[in-house]
Structures are given as C-alpha cells and as structure tokens.
Design a protein around this motif. Sequence first.
Motif, PDB file in Angstrom:
ATOM      1  N   MET A   1      65.091   4.197  63.844  1.00 36.01           N
ATOM      2  CA  MET A   1      65.120   4.003  65.278  1.00 36.01           C
ATOM      3  C   MET A   1      63.844   4.598  65.859  1.00 36.01           C
ATOM      4  N   LYS A   2      63.115   3.802  66.607  1.00 34.99           N
ATOM      5  CA  LYS A   2      61.886   4.250  67.245  1.00 34.99           C
ATOM      6  C   LYS A   2      62.124   4.298  68.748  1.00 34.99           C
ATOM      7  N   ASN A 140      71.403   1.127  82.113  1.00 34.19           N
ATOM      8  CA  ASN A 140      70.827   2.227  82.880  1.00 34.19           C
ATOM      9  C   ASN A 140      70.385   3.317  81.918  1.00 34.19           C
ATOM     10  N   GLU A 141      69.522   4.171  82.375  1.00 39.22           N
ATOM     11  CA  GLU A 141      68.913   5.178  81.504  1.00 39.22           C
ATOM     12  C   GLU A 141      69.957   6.126  80.898  1.00 39.22           C
ATOM     13  N   GLU A 142      70.995   6.433  81.643  1.00 38.70           N
ATOM     14  CA  GLU A 142      72.029   7.345  81.162  1.00 38.70           C
ATOM     15  C   GLU A 142      72.822   6.757  80.003  1.00 38.70           C
ATOM     16  N   SER A 143      72.947   5.446  79.929  1.00 37.00           N
ATOM     17  CA  SER A 143      73.739   4.781  78.890  1.00 37.00           C
ATOM     18  C   SER A 143      72.950   4.450  77.630  1.00 37.00           C
ATOM     19  N   ALA A 144      71.631   4.489  77.700  1.00 38.43           N
ATOM     20  CA  ALA A 144      70.794   4.009  76.595  1.00 38.43           C
ATOM     21  C   ALA A 144      71.057   4.744  75.282  1.00 38.43           C
ATOM     22  N   GLU A 149      73.320   4.925  69.802  1.00 38.01           N
ATOM     23  CA  GLU A 149      74.108   5.590  68.758  1.00 38.01           C
ATOM     24  C   GLU A 149      75.215   4.685  68.243  1.00 38.01           C
ATOM     25  N   ARG A 150      75.861   3.980  69.153  1.00 39.19           N
ATOM     26  CA  ARG A 150      76.941   3.063  68.753  1.00 39.19           C
ATOM     27  C   ARG A 150      76.395   1.949  67.857  1.00 39.19           C
ATOM     28  N   MET A 152      73.689   2.015  66.037  1.00 37.45           N
ATOM     29  CA  MET A 152      73.207   2.580  64.762  1.00 37.45           C
ATOM     30  C   MET A 152      74.335   2.655  63.728  1.00 37.45           C
ATOM     31  N   GLU A 153      75.566   2.783  64.190  1.00 41.93           N
ATOM     32  CA  GLU A 153      76.702   2.821  63.264  1.00 41.93           C
ATOM     33  C   GLU A 153      76.838   1.536  62.468  1.00 41.93           C
ATOM     34  N   PHE A 154      76.371   0.424  63.024  1.00 42.45           N
ATOM     35  CA  PHE A 154      76.451  -0.867  62.327  1.00 42.45           C
ATOM     36  C   PHE A 154      75.514  -0.911  61.117  1.00 42.45           C
ATOM     37  N   GLN A 155      74.500  -0.042  61.081  1.00 41.85           N
ATOM     38  CA  GLN A 155      73.563  -0.023  59.965  1.00 41.85           C
ATOM     39  C   GLN A 155      74.204   0.520  58.702  1.00 41.85           C
ATOM     40  N   GLU A 156      75.265   1.260  58.860  1.00 42.35           N
ATOM     41  CA  GLU A 156      75.904   1.909  57.698  1.00 42.35           C
ATOM     42  C   GLU A 156      76.772   0.943  56.921  1.00 42.35           C
TER      43      GLU A 156
END
Length: 156
Positions: A1-2, A140-144, A149-150, A152-156
């Motif tokens: 993740m960049k 929105n910026e607060e949700s990014a 993270e959610r 990224m879980e699909f990468q596993e």
Amino acid sequence: MKEEALSIHISPWMHIVATGGGVPLDELMPASGRFYVARLNGQDMHDEDSAFQQFWECLKFPDYFGWNWDALYDCLRDLQWLSVDRYILIVESADNALSGDPVAREALFRALWRAGRRWSYIKRPEGVTRSNLSVVLTCNEESASSLAERLMEFQE
C-alpha cells in the motif's frame, strides 16, 4: 500500500481518494487505446437493488444480468460488450455505499476487488503489474484509512 497526499494506492487496480486528492493519470489511463469511464455514486446505493441499478446503467450491463453479487462479479470480469481496451470505475462517496447493510457492503467491495484482480496482468520485462480495470473509490478524509484497511484484508 502506497500512501500519498489524500490518496491511497491499495493495488494496481484499487485506489482510494479522499476529498481533494487524486490518482496519477499514468496509473489510470492507458498509453494508447480506447477506455471507458463509469461514475457511480455511493450515496445513491441505499440497498442492493439501487447498487445493482447503478452498475447496470453505468456499465450498460446486458439484459441477462442476474441482479445479485455473483452476477455483478461475472459482468465486471467480462465487460466485452463495451468494446474498449481499458475500464475505469469510479465510485464516488464509497464510504456511504450500502452503509446500512454491512453484509452487502462487504459483497460490493469484494466483487470490485476480485474483478480488478481478474483484469490485472504483469507487463514484461519491467515486471510492473497493471490492470485493465481500475477502481477508484472516493470518500471523506476521515474514512479513507478504515476503508483502505478493510480492502487490504482481501489481499490475504
């Protein structure tokens, strides 16, 4: 993740962009060829039917679309009826999509993730992974960060 200013690059096909951010054009646009851009609005995805309706209209799904999550994934991994080389799918206000139904929300993001992965390929000899389907989720910026993270879980 960049992570860059207001933009999170999850994978070659998945990007999260907070309000005021952006994705470098060379990550989205093909060097040549034809492309199709579809813009959907997460605020209008109140339930599964409204989400499916947006995909059906914006991506011109065929009449045989089955109006369920498996059918959504099947159509997203095909898209041959659009007759282009590359696809860009933008879901604006993705943090609001299906917010009242966590199971459907999970199914939506999983379908987008799987479809992007299905369209990805490795460009040789550079070894750079590219995707012919790019998904841009705006929020929105607060949700990014939590959305990233959610996903990224699909990468596993």
